[in-house]
Design a protein around this motif. Structure first.
Motif: not given
Length: 430
Positions: A218, A229, A231-233, A265, A267, A271-273, A276
């Protein structure tokens, strides 16, 4: 004839009446969300159309005075012109319900559904001069119905705790069937540290491609998924051949026949990954609203499935740990019981041997060296008496090598008497 007071005089000319109807329809559909267009002649010239019609086919094509087949060339392959020709020839109206169309072409093509009717227009003599198109787009309703049905089935699959691979594979196939255009879906799962992505499901992508991206890092610029992943967006790449994010994977994507990739992503609630969710296309594509809605809905559903899987794994691990601890405790208890039983058996044996030695010691005065073993107990022993043993109390007895060894092992105070015959040498050479 005198007109009735308060009422307008009747319109006698059919041509004028027809013109009034046309004007009324234009006024009625001018600001309506219903699609309206008036076509003229056998070429189906677009004479007029309301804003909703042009919004449906694409505002960039908002013009009149051209045949419909020229304005919308994609209609030729979808049977639209054939039906219009039939209505124009026969004068019979045509009605369609939830009819599927692909509007536009290339990256901006979209799937749409309509309820519509084709109504013939006639002149004063009754001759068909054109066709009125009146319709309502049902795309959102149709997509919502299909989405709800597929989503419900997926939630039921999660509720019955189906294996995660089965859930993700089913989800990917459902999205591929729901998407307006051909799409290939991939789900990657994040490692616990969130630094790498592992293969989760991708039923329509080539195996060599899935194997190549299994374990990608990532990070910024690592394709669509690695970047999303990081950017979390969402990351939308409409053309892989020109996008810098794909410079290290461009050749691989070309081998797999992939031209666009939109990644979202997945989530967890904190908020954790988790992974994707990607939608691939074989041609450069700009996402439509329906595509983005699918991505949002199913990314959330994938999060639910993955979190449930993690919870189930944690529960099973805890159960396995508890069972292992229980088994270890049970084993320890069994071992303790066995040791206790063994100790008790040794104590009983020692007591019995001690009694035998005392009984043998009492006979020593009469028979200093008996011929037979004195340590056989009540059952007796017919073996020759070869070795002499004694204890700290001064009691002594002669026994065979087997019974002497038993006495030495079980009675701590027993030792071999230090006599030349029947002493240590005899025991060592037994």
């Amino acid at each position: 004839m005198t007109a009735v007071s308060g009422q307008p005089p009747p319109v006698a000319d059919p041509a004028v009446a027809g013109h009034v109807v046309e004007e009324d329809q234009r006024a009625l559909f001018g600001q309506s969300t219903a699609v309206f267009a008036s076509l003229a002649g056998p070429a189906h010239l677009v004479e007029t159309a309301n804003p909703a019609f042009f919004a449906a086919i694409g505002d960039q094509r908002a013009r009149t005075g051209v045949p419909l087949g020229e304005l919308m060339p994609e209609t030729a392959d979808q049977g639209v012109i054939v039906v219009l020709d039939e209505v124009y020839r026969t004068g019979e109206p045509y009605t369609g319900r939830d009819v599927r169309f692909v509007l536009g072409s290339g990256p901006h093509a979209r799937e749409a559904f309509f309820d519509f009717s084709y109504e013939p227009r006639r002149d004063a003599g009754g001759t068909v001069t054109g066709i009125r198109v009146i319709g309502v787009e049902t795309t959102q309703v149709k997509q919502a119905q299909r989405l709800m049905a597929e989503h419900r089935a997926l939630l039921e699959q999660i509720a019955r705790q189906a294996p995660l691979t089965e859930v993700l594979d089913g989800m990917a196939r459902r999205i591929e069937s729901l998407a307006p255009q051909e799409v290939l879906v991939s789900v990657l799962l994040a490692d616990p540290d969130g630094r790498h992505l592992r293969h989760g499901a991708a039923p329509s992508l080539p195996d060599f491609y899935n194997q190549a991206i299994d374990g990608i890092a990532t990070g910024e610029g690592v394709g669509s998924c690695g970047t999303a992943a990081h950017r979390r967006e969402p990351v939308i790449v409409t053309d892989i051949t020109t996008d810098p994010f794909w410079k290290d994977f461009r050749q691989l994507a070309g081998r797999a026949g992939l031209a666009a990739c939109w990644s979202t992503p997945i989530l967890a609630r904190d908020g954790s990954l988790l992974g994707t969710f990607a939608m691939y296309h074989r041609t450069p594509r700009v996402p439509q609203d329906a595509d983005l809605a699918l991505a949002r809905v199913f990314a959330g559903t994938a999060a639910l499935a993955i979190e449930n899987h993690h919870s189930e794994q944690a529960r099973r691990a805890a159960e396995a740990q508890a069972k292992a601890a229980h088994d270890a405790l049970a084993k320890a208890v069994r071992a303790e019981r066995e040791l206790r039983a063994d100790a008790e058996q040794r104590a009983a044996t020692a007591a019995e041997l001690t009694a035998r030695m005392r009984a043998a010691a009492a006979t020593q005065a009469a028979t200093p060296h008996p011929e037979r073993c004195q340590l056989g107990g009540a059952r007796g022993c017919t073996a020759p008496a070869e070795i002499k043993v004694a204890d700290s109390w001064g009691d002594a007895a002669w026994g065979c090598p087997a019974h002497v060894e038993e006495a030495i092992l079980n009675v701590r105070s027993v030792f071999i008497a230090s006599e030349q015959l029947g002493g240590l040498a005899a025991y060592v050479n037994r």
